[in-house]
Every structure is written in structure tokens, then in C-alpha cells.
Motif scaffolding. Structure first.
Motif, PDB file in Angstrom:
ATOM      1  N   UNK A 156       0.692  -1.119  -0.190  1.00 36.78           N
ATOM      2  CA  UNK A 156      -0.028  -0.063  -0.054  1.00 36.78           C
ATOM      3  C   UNK A 156       0.714   1.265  -0.108  1.00 36.78           C
ATOM      4  N   UNK A 157       1.990   1.260   0.747  1.00 41.38           N
ATOM      5  CA  UNK A 157       2.769   2.274   1.040  1.00 41.38           C
ATOM      6  C   UNK A 157       3.311   2.691  -0.443  1.00 41.38           C
ATOM      7  N   UNK A 158       3.751   1.569  -1.146  1.00 41.68           N
ATOM      8  CA  UNK A 158       4.450   1.623  -2.523  1.00 41.68           C
ATOM      9  C   UNK A 158       3.640   2.328  -3.425  1.00 41.68           C
ATOM     10  N   UNK A 159       2.098   2.039  -3.231  1.00 46.27           N
ATOM     11  CA  UNK A 159       1.166   2.510  -4.168  1.00 46.27           C
ATOM     12  C   UNK A 159       0.802   4.043  -3.717  1.00 46.27           C
ATOM     13  N   UNK A 160       1.325   4.429  -2.418  1.00 46.45           N
ATOM     14  CA  UNK A 160       0.894   5.708  -1.870  1.00 46.45           C
ATOM     15  C   UNK A 160      -0.453   5.870  -1.454  1.00 46.45           C
ATOM     16  N   UNK A 161      -0.977   4.735  -0.699  1.00 42.40           N
ATOM     17  CA  UNK A 161      -2.277   4.938  -0.288  1.00 42.40           C
ATOM     18  C   UNK A 161      -2.292   4.106   1.021  1.00 42.40           C
ATOM     19  N   UNK A 162      -3.391   4.149   1.806  1.00 38.54           N
ATOM     20  CA  UNK A 162      -3.598   3.782   2.944  1.00 38.54           C
ATOM     21  C   UNK A 162      -4.392   2.239   2.979  1.00 38.54           C
ATOM     22  N   UNK A 163      -3.820   1.419   4.062  1.00 41.19           N
ATOM     23  CA  UNK A 163      -4.394   0.043   4.116  1.00 41.19           C
ATOM     24  C   UNK A 163      -4.731  -0.198   5.645  1.00 41.19           C
ATOM     25  N   UNK A 164      -6.009  -0.486   5.528  1.00 42.20           N
ATOM     26  CA  UNK A 164      -6.834  -0.811   6.687  1.00 42.20           C
ATOM     27  C   UNK A 164      -6.903  -2.170   7.019  1.00 42.20           C
TER      28      UNK A 164
END
Length: 216
Positions: A156-164
């Protein structure tokens, strides 16, 4: 480190009122067939007397048509669409175009999670990783093996978004999940007593999250 909190599955005005007074950032409403399913007309009535205190509403859908989602967005002031079914990247793109809202993709924990996340790279605006339970889409109260969480967070960080992280999180085990430093936590059954959101369970969750955030 700040943790994003999403409380999901509100099924009454009282539920929404309880969570609106919490420290959650997002409040989830389920429009798919579920024991927690709500009708847009009811939500509209609740919102006339419930102040969200700046919290964002997340609408949860399972394999809904673009037209159905767009209709509900006109009825309810959603800030985010959550797709919890087998929606394809192409369908997510269509939903984003129709609603002009960010879309989070829920993916059930399995050996294919990372592969699926990569399929939605640049399309999904966030992820919810939930437990895989036969015959259920979510809200089961069952957790998955959290040792895999760091891999999901990294992607998710690689994509620049959050992961819940969702599935079976409750006051008695949230400290274990916090050790893996999730971006966000999605809780439904873990803050319920019977069929209602429970203020005491919410307080216990938030006390432990605040303790973690303070580093104490």
C-alpha cells in the motif's frame, strides 16, 4: 504514529450517534445485503438529527452496479465508496467516474492478496484487508493471521495509499494488531454489544490506540 479508525456497520440512528461522538475518522454504512444493511432513506432521516463532527461517511457495496452506487451517492452524503466484492479494476474506474469519489477496495486475506493489490495499483484509493470466511463478505468477527500485515502495508505504501486491517478486531486483541503498525483499523462487531454499537467498547479501543500513539 497516528492510526486511522473506521467504525463500520451502523444500523440505526443510535449507532450512528454513538460513533459520531467517538475519535473515529470514518463511519461505515453497509448498503449490501447483510444483517447490518441500511436503506438510504433511513440514513437521510438519521443525519437530520445526528452531527457527524467532521467524520467521513463510507458507503460499503458488494458487486453493486455503477447506477445503484451513483443513485445512493445522490441520496446520502458519502465521502468514500468501499467495494467489498469481486469488483474489477475496470469497474472501480467506472464507479470513480460516475461518483467523483475515492474508492477503497476490500480484499480478503489469502495467498493472492499482494497480486490483487498490484492489479488495483493507481486505481484504488485505499485498501481494506479482511478475513476470508466462506459465504460471508465481512463483519464476521473473525481475524486472520496478522503476521502478513507488514507485507500488505508495504505494498500500500508503495502505491501511496492507506491500508486498513479488518476482521475480528476488538478491545482484547487490538494491542496485538497495533504491534504491526497498521495505517488504519476497520472495526464492526468488535464495538458491538448484541446488535448495537457499544460506547464502552469504543472507549476501550480508543484508550489503547491513544496509548500506542503516545508511545507509552
Amino acid at each position: 504514529m497516528s492510526i486511522l479508525l473506521k467504525y463500520c456497520g451502523h444500523r440505526s440512528r443510535k449507532d450512528l450517534q454513538t460513533s459520531a461522538g467517538s475519535s473515529a475518522h470514518y463511519l461505515g454504512l453497509i448498503f449490501a445485503k447483510s444483517k447490518r444493511q441500511v436503506q438510504p432513506s433511513d440514513v437521510k432521516k438519521w443525519l437530520k438529527t445526528v452531527s457527524l463532527n467532521g467524520k467521513k461517511l463510507v458507503g460499503v457495496f458488494v458487486n453493486a452496479s455503477v447506477s445503484e452506487i451513483a443513485h445512493i451517492v445522490k441520496e446520502v452524503p458519502l465521502s468514500i465508496i468501499q467495494c467489498h466484492g469481486t469488483e474489477t479494476p475496470e469497474q472501480i474506474i467506472q464507479i470513480k467516474k460516475a461518483t467523483r469519489l475515492p474508492v477503497w477496495k476490500a480484499i480478503h486475506h489469502s495467498e493472492e492478496v499482494l497480486e490483487q493489490m498490484r492489479r488495483f495499483a493507481g486505481i484504488a484509493d485505499g485498501y481494506i484487508i479482511d478475513s476470508k470466511v466462506k459465504g460471508e463478505w465481512g463483519g464476521t468477527g473473525i481475524s486472520f493471521n496478522w503476521e502478513f500485515v507488514p507485507f500488505y502495508l508495504f505494498e500500500a505504501e508503495r502505491q501511496g495509499v492507506h491500508c486498513f486491517i479488518a476482521g475480528g478486531v476488538h478491545p482484547d486483541n487490538i494491542e496485538e494488531l497495533l504491534r504491526y503498525k497498521p495505517h488504519g483499523i476497520d472495526i464492526s462487531s468488535g464495538i458491538e454489544d448484541g446488535d448495537q454499537k457499544n460506547q464502552r467498547k469504543i472507549q476501550l479501543i480508543e484508550e489503547k490506540v491513544k496509548k500506542y500513539e503516545s508511545g507509552s
